[in-house]
Motif scaffolding. Structure first.
Motif, mmCIF file in Angstrom:
data_model
loop_
_atom_site.group_PDB
_atom_site.id
_atom_site.type_symbol
_atom_site.label_atom_id
_atom_site.label_comp_id
_atom_site.label_asym_id
_atom_site.label_seq_id
_atom_site.Cartn_x
_atom_site.Cartn_y
_atom_site.Cartn_z
ATOM 1 N N GLY A 1 0.770 -1.305 0.084
ATOM 2 C CA GLY A 1 -0.006 -0.030 -0.098
ATOM 3 C C GLY A 1 0.980 1.164 -0.072
ATOM 4 O O GLY A 1 0.473 2.225 -0.734
ATOM 5 N N MET A 2 1.866 1.262 0.673
ATOM 6 C CA MET A 2 2.790 2.293 0.901
ATOM 7 C C MET A 2 3.425 2.633 -0.502
ATOM 8 O O MET A 2 3.530 3.813 -1.102
ATOM 9 C CB MET A 2 4.048 2.143 2.145
ATOM 10 C CG MET A 2 3.352 1.971 3.297
ATOM 11 S SD MET A 2 4.452 1.544 4.393
ATOM 12 C CE MET A 2 5.494 2.836 4.735
ATOM 13 N N ALA A 3 3.884 1.508 -1.152
ATOM 14 C CA ALA A 3 4.561 1.691 -2.625
ATOM 15 C C ALA A 3 3.634 2.000 -3.487
ATOM 16 O O ALA A 3 3.866 3.040 -4.590
ATOM 17 C CB ALA A 3 5.405 0.329 -2.720
ATOM 18 N N LYS A 4 2.365 1.661 -3.396
ATOM 19 C CA LYS A 4 1.228 1.910 -4.427
ATOM 20 C C LYS A 4 1.156 3.491 -4.454
ATOM 21 O O LYS A 4 0.918 3.952 -5.453
ATOM 22 C CB LYS A 4 0.138 0.933 -4.108
ATOM 23 C CG LYS A 4 -0.979 1.280 -5.278
ATOM 24 C CD LYS A 4 -0.797 0.692 -6.607
ATOM 25 C CE LYS A 4 -1.482 0.785 -7.507
ATOM 26 N NZ LYS A 4 -1.393 0.036 -8.745
ATOM 27 N N GLN A 5 1.000 4.153 -3.228
ATOM 28 C CA GLN A 5 0.982 5.574 -3.068
ATOM 29 C C GLN A 5 2.024 6.343 -3.118
ATOM 30 O O GLN A 5 1.866 7.529 -2.916
ATOM 31 C CB GLN A 5 -0.067 5.770 -1.904
ATOM 32 C CG GLN A 5 -1.386 4.800 -2.095
ATOM 33 C CD GLN A 5 -2.247 5.369 -3.000
ATOM 34 O OE1 GLN A 5 -2.348 4.538 -3.864
ATOM 35 N NE2 GLN A 5 -2.726 6.449 -3.352
ATOM 36 N N GLY A 6 3.308 5.984 -3.420
ATOM 37 C CA GLY A 6 4.296 6.608 -3.838
ATOM 38 C C GLY A 6 5.501 6.876 -2.785
ATOM 39 O O GLY A 6 6.514 7.510 -2.993
ATOM 40 N N LEU A 7 5.243 6.140 -1.783
ATOM 41 C CA LEU A 7 6.550 5.867 -0.519
ATOM 42 C C LEU A 7 7.475 4.787 -1.400
ATOM 43 O O LEU A 7 7.048 4.041 -2.028
ATOM 44 C CB LEU A 7 5.997 5.592 0.676
ATOM 45 C CG LEU A 7 4.852 6.758 1.172
ATOM 46 C CD1 LEU A 7 4.616 6.268 2.677
ATOM 47 C CD2 LEU A 7 5.799 8.012 1.435
ATOM 48 N N ILE A 8 8.629 4.891 -0.514
ATOM 49 C CA ILE A 8 9.683 4.023 -0.662
ATOM 50 C C ILE A 8 9.877 3.158 0.356
ATOM 51 O O ILE A 8 10.466 3.533 1.389
ATOM 52 C CB ILE A 8 10.994 4.509 -1.372
ATOM 53 C CG1 ILE A 8 10.869 5.151 -2.652
ATOM 54 C CG2 ILE A 8 11.997 3.330 -1.815
ATOM 55 C CD1 ILE A 8 12.070 5.879 -3.322
ATOM 56 N N PRO A 9 9.093 2.229 0.416
ATOM 57 C CA PRO A 9 9.264 1.146 2.003
ATOM 58 C C PRO A 9 10.400 0.314 1.913
ATOM 59 O O PRO A 9 10.465 -0.377 0.942
ATOM 60 C CB PRO A 9 7.611 0.766 2.033
ATOM 61 C CG PRO A 9 7.444 0.509 0.500
ATOM 62 C CD PRO A 9 7.893 1.584 -0.039
ATOM 63 N N VAL A 10 11.168 0.277 3.008
ATOM 64 C CA VAL A 10 11.975 -0.602 3.247
ATOM 65 C C VAL A 10 11.785 -1.468 4.362
ATOM 66 O O VAL A 10 11.721 -1.034 5.590
ATOM 67 C CB VAL A 10 13.300 0.211 3.324
ATOM 68 C CG1 VAL A 10 14.576 -0.800 3.871
ATOM 69 C CG2 VAL A 10 13.684 0.875 2.248
ATOM 70 N N PHE A 11 11.506 -2.933 4.238
ATOM 71 C CA PHE A 11 11.107 -3.562 5.189
ATOM 72 C C PHE A 11 12.255 -4.545 5.719
ATOM 73 O O PHE A 11 12.734 -5.296 4.762
ATOM 74 C CB PHE A 11 10.191 -4.538 4.787
ATOM 75 C CG PHE A 11 9.588 -5.607 5.562
ATOM 76 C CD1 PHE A 11 9.618 -5.570 7.154
ATOM 77 C CD2 PHE A 11 8.787 -6.818 5.206
ATOM 78 C CE1 PHE A 11 9.283 -6.507 8.004
ATOM 79 C CE2 PHE A 11 8.440 -7.736 5.947
ATOM 80 C CZ PHE A 11 8.713 -7.531 7.296
ATOM 81 N N ALA A 12 12.648 -3.945 6.723
ATOM 82 C CA ALA A 12 14.009 -5.024 7.209
ATOM 83 C C ALA A 12 13.500 -6.424 8.009
ATOM 84 O O ALA A 12 12.582 -5.949 9.090
ATOM 85 C CB ALA A 12 14.792 -4.150 8.144
ATOM 86 N N VAL A 13 13.752 -7.437 7.652
ATOM 87 C CA VAL A 13 13.279 -8.713 8.300
ATOM 88 C C VAL A 13 14.379 -9.668 8.283
ATOM 89 O O VAL A 13 15.102 -9.780 7.259
ATOM 90 C CB VAL A 13 11.845 -8.922 7.320
ATOM 91 C CG1 VAL A 13 12.507 -9.217 6.015
ATOM 92 C CG2 VAL A 13 11.347 -10.234 8.011
ATOM 93 N N TYR A 14 14.231 -10.597 9.241
ATOM 94 C CA TYR A 14 15.235 -11.904 9.170
ATOM 95 C C TYR A 14 14.753 -12.820 8.206
ATOM 96 O O TYR A 14 13.533 -12.847 7.930
ATOM 97 C CB TYR A 14 14.927 -12.661 10.473
ATOM 98 C CG TYR A 14 15.734 -11.885 11.837
ATOM 99 C CD1 TYR A 14 16.227 -10.626 11.597
ATOM 100 C CD2 TYR A 14 15.940 -12.463 13.003
ATOM 101 C CE1 TYR A 14 16.795 -9.876 12.781
ATOM 102 C CE2 TYR A 14 16.538 -11.751 14.119
ATOM 103 C CZ TYR A 14 17.105 -10.668 13.944
ATOM 104 O OH TYR A 14 17.653 -9.919 14.903
ATOM 105 N N SER A 15 15.651 -13.498 7.510
ATOM 106 C CA SER A 15 15.115 -14.285 6.488
ATOM 107 C C SER A 15 14.269 -15.371 6.944
ATOM 108 O O SER A 15 13.269 -15.638 6.125
ATOM 109 C CB SER A 15 16.542 -14.967 5.971
ATOM 110 O OG SER A 15 16.162 -16.116 4.832
#
Length: 617
Positions: free
Chosen positions: A371-385
């Motif tokens: 949703g964030m990306a769709k509306q123009g943000l650049i989301p960076v999700f940091a997550v363990y593999s």
């Protein structure tokens, strides 16, 4: 306390003996974890609860299901493993999480959150269907309630009618906080054993006849109306549970009485227990997050016994993301209850409005980034593999189909060490490979991470992942991040292909081969998805021999893709091998031990290279 003492059944011990045992076990936990490292605060908070459970349940037959499982140390001490606790999380020693292959007292594997209620319900259903006789209890922490799977399990368990007990170990949330003195008094009265037994007898008597059942329904409606005006509504009761709590989770006597009652109820029960994380060790009580997972420390002060050996990939990621965010207001950071672990603590402080900790809800995090990306943000999700695995469906449905630009920084990629099977990051290359439009970058050094993060954020369209390991860089500290692949060393006899922090290892193998007169070409993959096969195939045209070293499972890894590309080109190789972590699961141990076990250390890769050199001769 006799450190190596093994315990028998606790069913017959007195309340005073139980209290003394709790004190001894708490000191044992501190003593062991100060030497081995591990999950300290969570185990200290569950000592009395674990002892009470073992006074009521026989875990060799009854099923005690842990959620996450990082609070199972006392359980292990009470089930024949106390004498081996000094081997905790060591190679060949006691695992840091429940492990059925280790003991019949461990009901199931537990290393990820929010799973306990669903697992326990399945066991309870199996018991009913097969006509067997055992009890089922699930133990989950309040943090697990940030994961949607917990509610899916609770919803069905409450409506199932199956006799089982769910214990909510609440050491942080304020669920159903009582309002006012009258409400607190009534809550206490509802938890007295006399009241609980009387309530059960009353229910059986009233349900014995039709008039009794009708009268019971009328009285129940009146009682619920009064209770609703004086006591906070319990969502658990609305789900179908008999709710008990909140109660003192450090009162072993009271807990034992309540568990004995709860285990006799003919239906689902939820026992809400309030505990203090880190109980009994002041440094852990004061800073429970710092002592959640910790290395060896000094028992007297809580100070770490050994300092950090340089900057970690997680720390560098956090620093780099802050620098990028200062220049681009569209960048936001997302994490799933791993702010410190993924290096985002300082980002959260500097950009509080652009930082989102969603709790233990990786599926939600991936879809939220969509949703964030769709509306123009650049989301960076940091997550363990290992936790990123949970977002697979959302990656396909919510991200990839619409080719949205979201960045996934996959921490703890590869072998992670002493947390073992449930936490190794060995599967992401395989499952990310199946997602159309996905790009995966693999830095081998800290400087390469800096360059690749910028590339991922600003120069690649669609979904992109940057995967990097736990800890810091090794002997390879250069920056050859340009391009999809690069040749670090030219050669004519054999092509060595690798990626990530195995790069330094493979370069050392090439050095050893050179001493034997074998000229090895070393190709480092900067991008593993899509796989850049052209430079590899060009090298193979020269050498005719191939060794791929990859720290992931063999199925779906780059090695498979390279061999397939060579076959499609009609290359007739004189010899080829793929050295990986195999097709199964890798146990716990240090990274050097596990690389040696998997055949990914210098000596093993050197021997494999020499074998490949003998093929076709």
């Amino acid at each position: 306390m006799n450190q190596g003492k093994e315990y028998g059944s606790l069913a017959g011990i007195s309340d005073q003996e139980a209290e003394e045992l709790c004190q001894a076990l708490r000191q044992r936990v501190i003593q062991v974890v100060s030497q081995t490292g591990g999950h300290l605060a969570s185990n200290l908070g569950a000592v009395e609860l674990t002892v009470a459970l073992h006074r009521v349940y026989d875990t060799s037959k009854d099923r005690l299901v842990f959620d996450v499982g990082h609070q199972c140390y006392v359980h292990k001490m009470l089930t024949g493993r106390n004498g081996r606790m000094e081997t905790l999380r060591a190679f060949g020693g006691i695992a840091g999480f429940p492990k059925p292959s280790e003991s019949k007292h461990d009901a199931c594997i537990a290393g990820h959150a929010s799973t306990a209620v669903s697992t326990a319900l399945g066991m309870a259903i199996a018991r009913t269907q097969l006509g067997e006789n055992y009890r089922v209890v699930a133990l989950l922490g309040d943090g697990s309630l940030t994961g949607g799977l917990a509610y899916e399990g609770l919803s069905m368990a409450g409506q199932s009618g199956e006799p089982l007990v769910v214990i909510l170990n609440d050491n942080g949330m304020s669920i159903n906080a009582s309002m006012g003195g009258v409400a607190q008094h009534l809550a206490k009265q509802r938890l007295k054993p006399q009241y609980l037994w009387a309530k059960e007898i009353y229910r059986k008597v009233m349900h014995a006849t039709p008039p009794g059942r009708a009268l019971h329904r009328a009285i129940h409606r009146i009682k619920e109306g009064i209770k609703a005006s004086l006591l906070p509504c319990s969502m658990f009761e609305n789900m179908g549970f008999q709710y008990m709590g909140p109660v003192d989770g450090h009162d072993v006597k009271g807990l034992t009485h309540l568990l004995r009652y709860a285990s006799t109820v003919e239906g689902p029960v939820l026992l809400h227990v309030k505990t203090v994380k880190g109980k009994g060790f002041r440094p852990a009580e004061k800073n429970p997050d710092d002592f959640h997972g910790i290395g060896p420390f000094q028992k007297e002060s809580g100070a770490l016994s050994q300092g950090s050996s340089g900057e970690s990939f997680s720390a560098r990621f956090g620093r780099d993301l802050r620098e990028l965010a200062r220049k681009d207001p569209r960048i936001c950071a997302v994490t799933a209850a791993m702010t410190a672990g993924t290096g985002l603590t300082d980002f959260a402080k500097e950009f509080p409005q652009r930082f989102f900790d969603v709790g233990i809800a990786e599926e939600h995090a991936v879809t939220m980034t969509a949703g964030m990306a769709k509306q123009g943000l650049i989301p960076v999700f940091a997550v363990y593999s290992t936790f990123f695995q949970r977002g697979y469906d959302m990656l396909i449905h919510d991200i990839a189909i619409d080719h949205l630009h979201a960045v996934f920084c996959v921490d703890r990629a590869g072998l992670v060490g002493d947390d073992g099977e449930t936490h190794h990051g060995l599967f992401d290359p395989g499952f990310l490979k199946t997602i159309p439009g996905m790009t995966v970058l693999s830095p081998a050094s800290l400087d390469e991470l800096t360059a690749m993060l910028d590339r991922a954020v600003h120069h690649i369209s669609g979904p992109v992942a940057v995967r990097y390991p736990r800890g810091g860089e090794n002997q390879y500290q250069a920056n050859h991040s340009d391009g999809e692949a690069c040749s670090l060393r030219s050669g004519r006899d054999i092509t060595l292909v690798t990626f990530g922090t195995l790069t330094g290892t493979v370069l050392a193998v090439a050095d050893r081969l050179a001493k034997d007169g074998v000229s090895a070409e070393v190709i480092k993959l900067n991008q593993i998805i899509p796989l850049p096969t052209d430079p590899i195939l060009a090298s193979l045209q020269k050498t005719g021999r191939l060794l791929v070293a990859e720290e992931c499972v063999s199925l779906g890894g780059p090695g498979e893709g390279i061999l397939a590309a060579a076959a499609a080109q009609g290359l007739s190789l004189k010899g080829a091998t793929v050295c990986s972590c195999g097709e199964g699961f890798v146990p716990h141990g240090t990274i050097p031990q596990l690389r040696a076990l998997c055949g990914l250390d210098v000596e093993s890769l050197y021997r494999k290279s020499r074998e490949v050199m003998t093929y076709g001769r």
